[in-house]
Design an enzyme around this catalytic site. Structure first.
Site, mmCIF file in Angstrom:
data_model
loop_
_atom_site.group_PDB
_atom_site.id
_atom_site.type_symbol
_atom_site.label_atom_id
_atom_site.label_comp_id
_atom_site.label_asym_id
_atom_site.label_seq_id
_atom_site.Cartn_x
_atom_site.Cartn_y
_atom_site.Cartn_z
ATOM 1 N N LYS A 71 0.787 -1.375 -0.016
ATOM 2 C CA LYS A 71 0.036 -0.102 0.151
ATOM 3 C C LYS A 71 0.942 1.239 0.107
ATOM 4 C CE LYS A 71 -3.273 2.752 2.805
ATOM 5 N NZ LYS A 71 -4.061 2.815 4.103
ATOM 6 N N LYS A 117 -10.081 13.065 8.202
ATOM 7 C CA LYS A 117 -9.755 12.815 9.267
ATOM 8 C C LYS A 117 -9.503 13.758 10.212
ATOM 9 C CE LYS A 117 -6.476 8.904 8.096
ATOM 10 N NZ LYS A 117 -7.085 7.857 8.601
ATOM 11 N N ASP A 171 1.710 6.649 5.234
ATOM 12 C CA ASP A 171 0.867 5.644 4.652
ATOM 13 C C ASP A 171 1.113 4.936 3.561
ATOM 14 O OD1 ASP A 171 -1.550 4.424 5.598
ATOM 15 O OD2 ASP A 171 -3.054 5.732 4.326
ATOM 16 N N ASP A 192 -12.230 6.719 3.926
ATOM 17 C CA ASP A 192 -10.990 6.866 4.871
ATOM 18 C C ASP A 192 -10.572 5.211 4.757
ATOM 19 O OD1 ASP A 192 -8.788 7.574 5.966
ATOM 20 O OD2 ASP A 192 -9.720 8.001 8.006
ATOM 21 N N GLU A 248 -9.686 3.660 2.473
ATOM 22 C CA GLU A 248 -9.024 3.664 1.082
ATOM 23 C C GLU A 248 -8.103 2.568 0.605
ATOM 24 O OE1 GLU A 248 -7.690 5.365 3.326
ATOM 25 O OE2 GLU A 248 -5.411 5.004 2.873
ATOM 26 N N ARG A 287 -7.607 -0.526 1.390
ATOM 27 C CA ARG A 287 -8.158 -1.674 0.988
ATOM 28 C C ARG A 287 -8.702 -1.624 -0.421
ATOM 29 N NH1 ARG A 287 -12.140 -2.094 5.844
ATOM 30 N NH2 ARG A 287 -10.541 -0.941 6.925
HETATM 31 N N1 BES Z 1 -4.151 4.736 7.083
HETATM 32 C C1 BES Z 1 -5.195 4.423 7.617
HETATM 33 C C2 BES Z 1 -4.982 3.398 8.704
HETATM 34 C C3 BES Z 1 -3.867 4.257 10.002
HETATM 35 C C4 BES Z 1 -4.668 4.917 11.101
HETATM 36 C C5 BES Z 1 -2.619 3.953 10.019
HETATM 37 C C6 BES Z 1 -3.903 5.528 11.851
HETATM 38 C C7 BES Z 1 -1.894 4.139 11.178
HETATM 39 C C8 BES Z 1 -2.428 5.058 12.243
HETATM 40 C C9 BES Z 1 -6.277 3.674 7.033
HETATM 41 O O1 BES Z 1 -6.310 4.159 5.526
HETATM 42 C C10 BES Z 1 -7.592 4.050 7.488
HETATM 43 O O2 BES Z 1 -7.788 5.547 7.654
HETATM 44 N N2 BES Z 1 -8.281 3.083 8.232
HETATM 45 C C11 BES Z 1 -9.584 3.558 8.878
HETATM 46 C C12 BES Z 1 -10.692 2.471 8.518
HETATM 47 C C13 BES Z 1 -11.818 2.568 9.098
HETATM 48 C C14 BES Z 1 -12.395 4.002 8.236
HETATM 49 C C15 BES Z 1 -12.903 1.555 8.627
HETATM 50 C C16 BES Z 1 -9.208 3.322 10.190
HETATM 51 O O3 BES Z 1 -8.475 2.654 10.770
HETATM 52 O O4 BES Z 1 -9.681 4.190 11.314
HETATM 53 ZN ZN ZN Z 2 -4.730 4.842 4.681
HETATM 54 MN MN MN Z 3 -7.436 6.098 5.650
#
Ligand code: BES
Ligand code: ZN
Ligand code: MN
Length: 494
Positions: free
Chosen positions: A260, A272, A283, A342, A344, A346
């Protein structure tokens, strides 16, 4: 960057050349080896006196500096703890302590007694070299006035040293450093185009590698609607980067490594909160892992076929951004309701995974992604979350994890979890029930795109930055997680 760039091995005596700074390893039993005994005699028993006075106990991570004579100016006794607990990971962290210490003294050269750190043994020699480089890692690319900051660049190792393993450790240490650099660059510099160029540079210099890049503009007509949906909101051009490495037999199916590469994740329209949003430059650390392994492979040339694949874009809000509720079609034909923009990573991986799976029919797929905040809740910074669809591939991952000391912890990916991502208006949705098993439902989502191919997903959101221990981890920023683990796994397959 790692500052240490040169390691010289020699069987000569310490006294044959001048030493500004010499490190000696000593276990808790305080027995000196023959070289150390003759040094002790030469220096009027300073070493044994320090031990008699218990100023130096040999306990793990304890150090004592003594001043010698003109030929050996400083001697540092390094405690190794109990001999039976001296694992290769101890060798790695001991080595990192040494370069840290040497760097604090503003010397450009130092030496170590290889015999006392057990560097005749292959696993210790490799780990020690990795530790030396990782301990010397600093990211100062954007700091001015670095001229009078003297760092250790060259070291000499005395005694019996497994040179081949040492050299492998140097390559791996450098490759982890490279992955850290990629992670640490800010998003205004490190764009998808930047990653693509770095990948191209490596591939260009390696005759067994083929490089290919697809621009974001092509995604839609290629059938990659999920990746397109994320990329459509960003001005910065998105890229899918694919490198084929043909190190094995022609008929051998490759192993695919997928990363990713979100160079910045603002969340998109599901934006966010501001605190710590700067950390979303990290990321792309999954793609940094893939790039780190790519660099190691280009030097070590293992006899195996590998596909390196990276999906890279920004995730931004704006008039062109995708909306919550949008329905997109992935490369394998599955339709997806985007309920949260968010989630994204996946979506990007859905297309890269199904593209790689269809085009290359790999023997196995490993993917690396900073995929969920939930994995931090579950495992903190100590271990990457892993899940997959194949017991035997998972065993390989766990074995490589034990050998590399890069911790992983398996989460269950039972079929039941798949029902939690069933869509209302499309085949699947891109989030599960809020707050429930977020890391696993993300894994269940990815599982839809690998078919029957053995696959393991690494959620590195907790380990890609943040860990400060052991001492070979950086004081700030990206860790280069899983580069060493993956190389170990590849090697175990040959
Ligand atoms: N890149 C983030 C995951 C992340 C969050 C990595 C904090 C490191 C620290 C990912 O794209 C994301 O935003 N995931 C969301 C998913 C949710 C919307 C189902 C998350 O983990 O909040
Ligand atoms: Zn992300
Ligand atoms: Mn995200």
């Amino acid at each position: 960057m790692v500052t240490l760039t040169e390691i010289i091995t020699t069987k000569k005596a310490y006294t044959d050349s001048e030493n500004d700074l010499l490190y000696l390893g000593i276990f808790q039993d305080k027995k000196l080896n023959p070289r150390q005994r003759s040094l002790d005699a030469l220096l009027e028993n300073k070493l044994s006196k320090a031990m008699e006075l218990e100023d130096f106990t040999g306990k793990k991570d304890k150090q004592l500096m003594l001043y010698g004579d003109d030929s050996i100016k400083r001697i540092v006794l390094v405690g190794l703890g109990q001999q039976k607990k001296y694992t290769s990971d101890r060798a790695r962290s001991t080595a990192a302590n040494i370069t840290n210490h040497a760097n604090s003294l503003n010397v450009s050269e130092f030496s170590v007694d290889g015999d006392s750190f057990n560097l005749g043994k292959s696993s210790s020699a490799q780990a020690f070299a990795e530790g030396l480089l990782l301990g010397s890692y600093e990211f100062n690319d954007y700091k001015s006035n670095q001229e009078d900051n003297v760092k250790a660049e060259s070291m000499t190792m005395f005694g019996n040293v497994d040179k081949k393993s040492l050299d492998k450790g140097l390559v791996l240490g450098t490759s982890v450093g490279f992955a850290r650099d990629l992670g640490n660059h800010p998003a205004n510099i490190l764009t998808p185009t930047y990653i693509a160029r770095e990948a191209e540079k490596i591939a260009e210099n390696s005759p067994k590698m083929n490089y290919q890049v697809f621009d974001g503009k092509e995604f839609k007509k290629m059938g990659m609607g999920a990746f397109h949906g994320v990329a459509q909101g960003a001005k910065e051009p998105a890229k899918m980067i694919i490198i084929e490495y043909n190190g094995g037999r022609k008929t051998q199916k490759p192993i695919a490594l997928v990363g990713k590469g979100l160079t910045f994740d603002s969340g998109g329209i599901s934006i966010k909160p501001s605190p710590k949003m700067d950390e979303m430059k990290f990321d792309m650390c999954g793609s940094a892992t893939v790039m780190g392994v790519l660099q190691a492979v280009s030097h070590l040339k293992p006899r195996i076929n590998i596909i390196f694949a990276i999906g890279s874009t920004e995730n931004m809000p704006g008039g062109n951004a995708q909306r919550p509720g949008d329905i997109v079609t992935a490369y394998n034909g599955k339709t997806i309701e985007v309920l949260n923009t968010d989630a994204e990573g996946r979506l990007v991986l859905a297309d890269v995974l199904s593209y790689v799976n269809k085009k290359y029919e790999p023997a196995a797929i490993l993917d690396f992604a900073t995929l969920t905040g939930a994995v931090l809740i579950a495992l903190g910074n100590r271990a990457s979350g892993v899940m997959g669809n194949d017991v035997s591939l998972m065993k390989e991952v766990k074995k490589a994890s034990e050998l590399s000391f890069e911790k992983v912890w398996e989460l269950p990916l039972w079929e039941e979890y798949t029902s939690e991502i069933k869509g209302k208006y499309a085949d699947i949705k891109n989030i599960g029930e809020p707050r429930l098993a977020g890391t696993i439902t993300a894994g269940a989502f990815l599982k839809e795109f690998v078919g029957d191919t053995p696959w393991v997903h690494f959620d590195i959101a907790g380990t890609a930055w943040g860990p400060k221990e052991p001492s070979y981890q950086p004081k700030v920023g990206a860790t280069g997680v899983a580069v060493r683990l993956v190389y170990q796994l590849l090697e175990n397959r040959i």
